[in-house]
Design a protein around this motif. Structure first.
Motif, PDB file in Angstrom:
ATOM      1  N   ILE A   1      54.791  43.010  42.691  1.00 38.77           N
ATOM      2  CA  ILE A   1      55.709  42.773  41.865  1.00 38.77           C
ATOM      3  C   ILE A   1      56.982  43.484  42.422  1.00 38.77           C
ATOM      4  O   ILE A   1      57.934  42.458  42.440  1.00 38.77           O
ATOM      5  CB  ILE A   1      55.401  43.500  40.326  1.00 38.77           C
ATOM      6  CG1 ILE A   1      54.423  43.011  39.658  1.00 38.77           C
ATOM      7  CG2 ILE A   1      56.960  43.583  39.720  1.00 38.77           C
ATOM      8  CD1 ILE A   1      54.170  43.678  38.472  1.00 38.77           C
ATOM      9  N   ASN A   5      52.296  47.069  41.074  1.00 39.33           N
ATOM     10  CA  ASN A   5      53.673  47.557  41.241  1.00 39.33           C
ATOM     11  C   ASN A   5      54.020  47.061  42.689  1.00 39.33           C
ATOM     12  O   ASN A   5      55.237  46.598  42.804  1.00 39.33           O
ATOM     13  CB  ASN A   5      53.952  48.962  41.326  1.00 39.33           C
ATOM     14  CG  ASN A   5      53.780  49.524  39.738  1.00 39.33           C
ATOM     15  OD1 ASN A   5      54.239  48.881  39.095  1.00 39.33           O
ATOM     16  ND2 ASN A   5      53.212  50.614  39.687  1.00 39.33           N
ATOM     17  N   SER A  14      59.822  49.176  40.475  1.00 40.60           N
ATOM     18  CA  SER A  14      58.513  48.822  40.770  1.00 40.60           C
ATOM     19  C   SER A  14      58.119  49.537  42.173  1.00 40.60           C
ATOM     20  O   SER A  14      57.096  50.035  42.348  1.00 40.60           O
ATOM     21  CB  SER A  14      58.390  47.281  41.076  1.00 40.60           C
ATOM     22  OG  SER A  14      58.368  46.764  39.930  1.00 40.60           O
ATOM     23  N   LYS A  37      60.224  40.684  42.980  1.00 42.26           N
ATOM     24  CA  LYS A  37      61.430  41.053  42.431  1.00 42.26           C
ATOM     25  C   LYS A  37      62.569  41.295  43.237  1.00 42.26           C
ATOM     26  O   LYS A  37      63.971  40.681  43.115  1.00 42.26           O
ATOM     27  CB  LYS A  37      61.341  42.507  41.585  1.00 42.26           C
ATOM     28  CG  LYS A  37      60.721  42.466  40.264  1.00 42.26           C
ATOM     29  CD  LYS A  37      60.557  43.699  39.788  1.00 42.26           C
ATOM     30  CE  LYS A  37      59.564  43.459  38.354  1.00 42.26           C
ATOM     31  NZ  LYS A  37      59.492  44.970  37.869  1.00 42.26           N
ATOM     32  N   GLU A  60      51.929  43.643  34.475  1.00 42.39           N
ATOM     33  CA  GLU A  60      51.955  45.108  33.989  1.00 42.39           C
ATOM     34  C   GLU A  60      51.247  45.332  32.748  1.00 42.39           C
ATOM     35  O   GLU A  60      50.720  46.310  32.459  1.00 42.39           O
ATOM     36  CB  GLU A  60      53.517  45.505  33.818  1.00 42.39           C
ATOM     37  CG  GLU A  60      54.319  45.499  35.120  1.00 42.39           C
ATOM     38  CD  GLU A  60      54.168  46.582  35.988  1.00 42.39           C
ATOM     39  OE1 GLU A  60      53.265  47.640  35.515  1.00 42.39           O
ATOM     40  OE2 GLU A  60      54.835  46.828  36.917  1.00 42.39           O
ATOM     41  N   SER A 114      55.468  39.318  35.981  1.00 41.44           N
ATOM     42  CA  SER A 114      55.440  40.689  35.861  1.00 41.44           C
ATOM     43  C   SER A 114      54.863  41.215  34.608  1.00 41.44           C
ATOM     44  O   SER A 114      54.077  42.449  34.706  1.00 41.44           O
ATOM     45  CB  SER A 114      56.823  41.170  36.308  1.00 41.44           C
ATOM     46  OG  SER A 114      57.242  40.824  37.600  1.00 41.44           O
TER      47      SER A 114
END
Length: 338
Positions: free
Chosen positions: A37, A34, A60, A41, A151, A147
């Motif tokens: 990511i 997270n 995230s 993002k 994930e 991602s």
């Protein structure tokens, strides 16, 4: 035991162990994924202005904070019992998980819905962002793809660590029945993350294909609704644990059998159980003994019953057995007189 002090967790039904080391691996994997990511993002949103990317970046970020909350809850739960908390602080883990639900609902779900609303208003007003015109249009697609892989691996770790305990249970059934909150929280978050990325990919992809930015806004809205639903499910389950849940049916049956099979115990008049911590069960029961037993004999019966219960269900902590004598009900007495 972990450095954070979490005890060994057990499965919801059959007692299959979910190792604390496994729970820690799942949380560390989720937090690491997270954090990285979220940064990518935010970068993708910065160069394109895609609403779905901003919603996912906040999602995230919230998830990273949630992993920290779980760790803090684990540390708080290891404090020794004291006069004000004679059964310890184990429920601090439930409180941390409940706070996770609040963060998901507000910072994750409501923010994404607000971003959806703002984007729709902007599109209706004729405003445009850089997504459809920027030379960086491909960045969100790459970020979403990477991602999804990260994930998915994190979710795979959580599913792997709970595989034995879940047995035939679905993910939702496991979440409903689990007493330890960490792995269910991670499983819910990771599942939401994967599905949210699918929504983001669909919204961004349709916007790039059609040139209509409303799809990007709808993608953000779907992410928001998803997080709200997940937060409600998680909050409901954690609230139930905070209020005090009984032991699983299997553990209750095992405790009752251990008491009933103890020599000198005629029957169980009534019994109550409650989880005072994820791995600690409090048991209180009134047992029927022979009226002719001496005080020493009753004490021996109680000691034997306690040993039998702890051998059958190691999670039993505080155990209170009250001896009593079964008295015939008025109807029974009438039958005997007649």
């Amino acid at each position: 035991m972990w450095a954070w002090g979490w005890g060994a967790s057990t499965g919801p039904r059959n007692g299959a162990p979910v190792s604390t080391e496994g729970g820690r691996r799942a949380i560390i994997a989720a937090a690491s994924a997270n954090l990285g990511i979220a940064a990518t993002k935010f970068a993708a949103w910065g160069v394109t202005g895609a609403s779905s990317m901003l919603a996912e970046a906040i999602h995230s970020t919230a998830d990273t904070g949630n992993q920290l909350l779980l760790m803090i809850g684990g540390r708080a739960a290891v404090r020794e019992p004291d006069e004000e908390h004679p059964f310890g602080y184990g429920r601090a883990r439930y409180l941390a998980a409940f706070m996770v639900a609040i963060v998901l609902f507000t910072l994750g779900g409501l923010f994404a819905l607000y971003e959806c609303y703002e984007k729709i208003m902007a599109v209706r007003a004729g405003e445009h962002d850089a997504l459809t015109e920027s030379t960086w249009w491909w960045v969100p697609l790459v970020v979403v793809g990477i991602s999804l892989v990260a994930e998915s691996l994190s979710l795979r770790t959580a599913l792997k660590e709970t595989h034995k305990a879940r047995a035939h249970l679905s993910v939702l059934d496991f979440i409903k029945q689990a007493k330890a909150p960490e792995l269910p929280v991670v499983m819910l978050e990771d599942s939401a993350a994967v599905l949210g990325l699918v929504f983001a990919l669909a919204g961004i992809g349709l916007t790039l294909l059609t040139g209509n930015e409303i799809f990007d806004a709808v993608g953000s809205g779907c992410i928001g609704l998803l997080l709200v639903v997940v937060a409600v499910i998680l909050g409901r389950e954690m609230l139930s644990l905070l209020e005090g849940e009984s032991a699983s049916p299997e553990n209750r049956a095992a405790v009752a059998e251990a008491i009933s099979d103890t020599s000198g115990v005629d029957s169980i008049i009534h019994m109550r159980t409650i989880h005072v911590a994820p791995e600690t069960i409090l048991v209180a029961a009134k047992i029927a003994v022979d009226p002719g037993d001496s005080a020493v004999g009753v004490a021996r019966i109680i000691d034997d019953a306690e040993a039998a219960v702890r051998a059958a269900v190691p999670m039993v902590g505080p155990l209170y057995l009250e001896p009593d004598i079964l008295r015939p009900s008025p109807s029974d007495a009438d039958v005997k007189e007649n």
